[in-house]
Design an enzyme around this catalytic site. Structure first.
Site, short mmCIF file in Angstrom:
data_model
loop_
_atom_site.label_atom_id
_atom_site.label_comp_id
_atom_site.label_asym_id
_atom_site.label_seq_id
_atom_site.Cartn_x
_atom_site.Cartn_y
_atom_site.Cartn_z
N GLU A 193 0.84 -1.21 0.00
CA GLU A 193 0.00 0.00 0.00
C GLU A 193 0.86 1.25 0.00
O GLU A 193 0.50 2.25 -0.61
CB GLU A 193 -0.96 -0.01 1.20
N HIS A 223 1.68 2.13 -3.50
CA HIS A 223 0.61 2.89 -4.15
C HIS A 223 0.69 4.36 -3.74
O HIS A 223 0.61 5.27 -4.56
CB HIS A 223 -0.77 2.38 -3.72
N GLU A 252 -0.74 -1.32 -10.42
CA GLU A 252 -0.12 -2.11 -9.35
C GLU A 252 1.40 -2.19 -9.47
O GLU A 252 2.04 -2.86 -8.66
CB GLU A 252 -0.70 -3.53 -9.31
N ALA A 282 -17.52 -4.71 -6.77
CA ALA A 282 -17.77 -3.46 -6.05
C ALA A 282 -16.59 -2.50 -6.16
O ALA A 282 -16.57 -1.46 -5.55
CB ALA A 282 -18.07 -3.75 -4.58
N TYR A 320 -11.90 -3.40 -10.52
CA TYR A 320 -11.15 -4.45 -11.21
C TYR A 320 -11.97 -5.34 -12.15
O TYR A 320 -11.51 -6.39 -12.55
CB TYR A 320 -10.44 -5.35 -10.19
#
Ligand code: ZN
Length: 699
Positions: free
Chosen positions: A480, A483, A509, A614, A617
């Protein structure tokens, strides 16, 4: 309440998270949309095919909505409550309606086209060209060219999809929360590590068993991530493992929280949307804005499958042999709930370390310190705690500032580390709060600085212990943080393509998976692993064993990911909603190719597959493998430069920062990679790190 007093609508440097209440949201979003409607009308009336006449006012509209809605969305993920849900349900359709209107504006579309066709086009910077191309493509995918009736239908579909996504996520959260198992006999928990006993006893206290203790119970087992994983890996009690496994893979699959009809409806609507736009299926729509094509994505999955199947079969054989050797009754009949347990035992015996026993060497504060030191070494920036500078939404959230070599702040981030199952959704993520932007700055002399969130679900600390992590949790934090780095270290001033905005989704990613690689580098591990009590470093030979264990069952783990990627692509390309085959048939079929032990026939993992139902992706889960290949190749450039040589690491780090971390969506990702690596990516490094390179047979 007057709009001016509403904290969501006030100008701020840092969002006033501490004072925003659910009852602020509805009036704020309504007032904001009225204001933005006016701005949009004005823009359509005055639009000119120039940067100041089109993109500057447009960016301001897009930014204002995404910043305010971003806060709402963030609170929805970390501070869920019935009132917040009800409010979001109320205002979401209006917000979606406005976004559609904006993206379908013919006048804006024509102005972008005029820029594209003008004689000035060649004089635009790379980043500006990308903005124009992306906006043109986006408008088409949002139905700008549709006839009125088709567009109305398109908009209905979008509204319904948005609602379904919200419902899907809420069902998972509620289904996860609804499961609990009270245990009073310690024998049933044999094998569970002390951290798990403490958390499950604490859960019991929270749920009214005032006198619960880690030592004597009672304990409450839930499906919260850290507990679920711990039970599967460590509980000797096979029937407990089975019960928890079954509960986990059937979450949100029956009764009022059943996600099956939602999935079917989503797939039906996505297909209808694709056809309206003139595509064969939804995968084609999704891949329009990605690096790969449907064929290239399927080809990568196929190749990785080829490289991993044989090794996964061997993994299973080894596991059976090992369980047999240990006299386990289930050895000849290993099932899904036995895999993690026995592979943990095999790992312990083969590499002679126990993940749980290593936790004391990975206290969260030390891990963060090590991560920040690494960031300084590679990218030349300092990260300093700045708690108190910005309001936070929970007392456990910390705040940091990032400074460059001139000691000036260049970015900020929040870190919300611990699991809070009653109000926070599972998993880990990093979100943008505000992005770097020249246009949206309140200061004419410099761009607005980026701010991000990093949210994890780590084991909370106790009275006498900090949060102690497993290697996998360390990996998740590095991920994370990768990111976040792409947002924090961006040098892109074009706000619409700064940070990870405007980057093809299958390239998003790359920095996160790149950072994971450092968890398997000797110096980094030695730098972060310090015993939380004694301060002792991790013994050198233990760290070597951790590094060696990296390839342990890598083929099996890769295949698990390939199942998700394949089922996602199948459901969005060849699957016929409402046809003879069910979504579960598709999953079972793919399960045969990806799981040496067949999936349970009643496996309903799809009902909790938020990534594709949701999140962003859909027909894009393959992005993880796609980006993993590229990020491993990027990491191998550091290896080639010499991991032990700080000078060469710094040089390579600077190059990585100037390309992959700095350029954002302002340049096509394949060109960015080429600029960093000097050549196209190859899967060699990825296969090597996972021990999956074909061994050359001796002749
Ligand atoms: Zn990620």
């Amino acid at each position: 309440m007057a709009a001016v007093e509403n904290p969501l609508l006030q100008d701020f440097i840092f969002p006033p998270y501490d004072v925003i209440e659910p009852n602020h949201i509805c009036p704020a979003i309504e007032a904001l949309l009225i204001e933005l409607e006016k701005d949009l009308d004005e823009l359509e009336k005055t639009v000119k095919p120039t940067w100041p006449g089109l993109v500057v006012p447009l960016e301001k509209i897009i930014d204002r909505l995404s910043v305010v809605w971003g806060i709402v969305n963030h609170l929805n993920s970390v501070k869920d409550c019935p009132q917040l849900r009800a409010t979001i349900q109320l205002v979401q359709p209006k917000k979606v309606g406005f976004q559609l209107k904006l993206r379908q504006s013919k006048l804006i579309y024509m102005a972008f086209k005029a820029i594209r066709d003008s004689s000035d086009w060649e004089n635009l910077s790379d980043a500006r060209k990308r903005v124009v191309d992306l906006k043109l493509k986006e408008a088409v995918l949002y139905g700008v060219s549709l006839e009125d009736t088709s567009r109305e239908r398109f908009n209905e579909i979008e509204q319904e999809l948005e609602k379904l996504a919200q419902q899907f996520e809420e069902n998972i959260l509620d289904a996860t929360k609804s499961f609990e198992k009270v245990i009073t006999d310690k024998k049933e928990l044999e094998g569970l590590p002390s951290t798990t006993l403490s958390i499950t006893a604490k859960t019991a206290i929270d749920k009214g068993y005032e006198n619960a203790t880690a030592e004597d119970g009672p304990w409450i087992i839930t499906l919260d991530g850290p507990i679920y994983r711990s039970v599967l890996q460590h509980a000797c009690n096979r029937s407990l493992r089975e019960e928890i496994f079954r509960a986990y893979v059937t979450r949100a699959s029956d009764g009022p929280l059943n996600n099956t009809p939602i999935i079917e409806r989503v797939l039906e609507l996505r297909l209808e949307k694709a056809k309206l736009l003139g595509f064969k299926n939804y995968a084609e729509v999704s891949l329009e804005m990605k690096m790969a094509t449907v064929d290239k994505a399927k080809d990568l999955i196929y190749k990785l499958h080829e490289a991993s199947w044989g090794s996964a079969i061997r993994d299973l054989e080894e596991l059976r042999d090992y369980a047999r050797e240990k006299g386990a009754q289930e050895a000849n009949d290993l099932n899904q709930w036995d895999i993690n347990f026995w592979s943990e035992r095999l790992r312990e015996s083969r590499y002679d370390f126990d993940e749980e026993e290593l936790r004391p060497y990975f206290p969260l504060p030390k891990v963060m310190e090590g991560l920040f030191n690494l960031t300084k070494k590679l990218f030349g920036v300092d990260i300093e705690p700045a708690d108190g500078t910005a309001p936070v939404w929970n007392k456990d959230v910390s705040f940091y500032q990032v400074k460059d070599s001139s000691n000036a702040p260049i970015a900020y981030f929040y870190f919300d580390p611990y699991s809070r199952p009653s109000e926070k959704r599972g998993g880990a993520w990093a979100d943008l709060v505000v992005g770097r932007s020249g246009v949206c700055s309140s200061d004419n002399t410099r761009p607005r600085l980026p701010i991000t969130n990093i949210v994890c679900n780590l084991t909370p600390p106790t009275k006498d212990k900090p949060s102690l992590m497993t290697i996998r949790e360390v990996e998740a934090v590095f991920h994370e943080f990768g990111h976040a780095l792409q947002h924090l270290l961006t040098k892109q001033d074009e706000g619409l393509v700064s940070g990870n905005q405007g980057i093809e989704w299958d390239a998003v990613e790359i920095p996160s998976l790149f950072m994971e690689n450092w968890c398997y580098q000797r110096e980094t591990i030695l730098g972060i692993a310090k015993h939380y009590e004694s301060g002792e470093p991790l013994p050198e030979n233990t760290s070597l064993r951790i590094l060696r264990a990296r390839t342990f069952r890598a083929g099996t783990l890769l295949l698990r990911q390939l199942r998700y990627a394949s089922v996602d692509l199948e459901l969005h390309s060849t699957y016929v909603p409402g046809g003879l085959e069910s979504i579960y048939d598709v999953d079972q079929e793919i399960g045969k190719r990806t799981h040496p032990i067949p999936l349970l026939p009643e496996d309903r993992f799809l009902c909790s597959f938020s990534h594709i139902f949701a999140d962003k992706y859909a027909a894009g889960y393959y992005s993880y493998q796609w980006a993993e290949v590229i990020s491993a190749d990027a990491f191998s450039a550091f290896e080639e430069a010499g991991l032990e040589n700080d000078q060469s690491l710094r040089e390579m780090g600077r190059k990585f920062r100037e390309t992959i971390l700095a350029l954002g969506g302002g340049k096509a990702p394949n060109e960015v990679f080429l600029e960093f690596r000097g050549r196209e990516p190859t899967p060699h490094a990825f296969l090597r790190y996972n021990g999956l390179l074909p061994t050359i047979a001796a002749t």
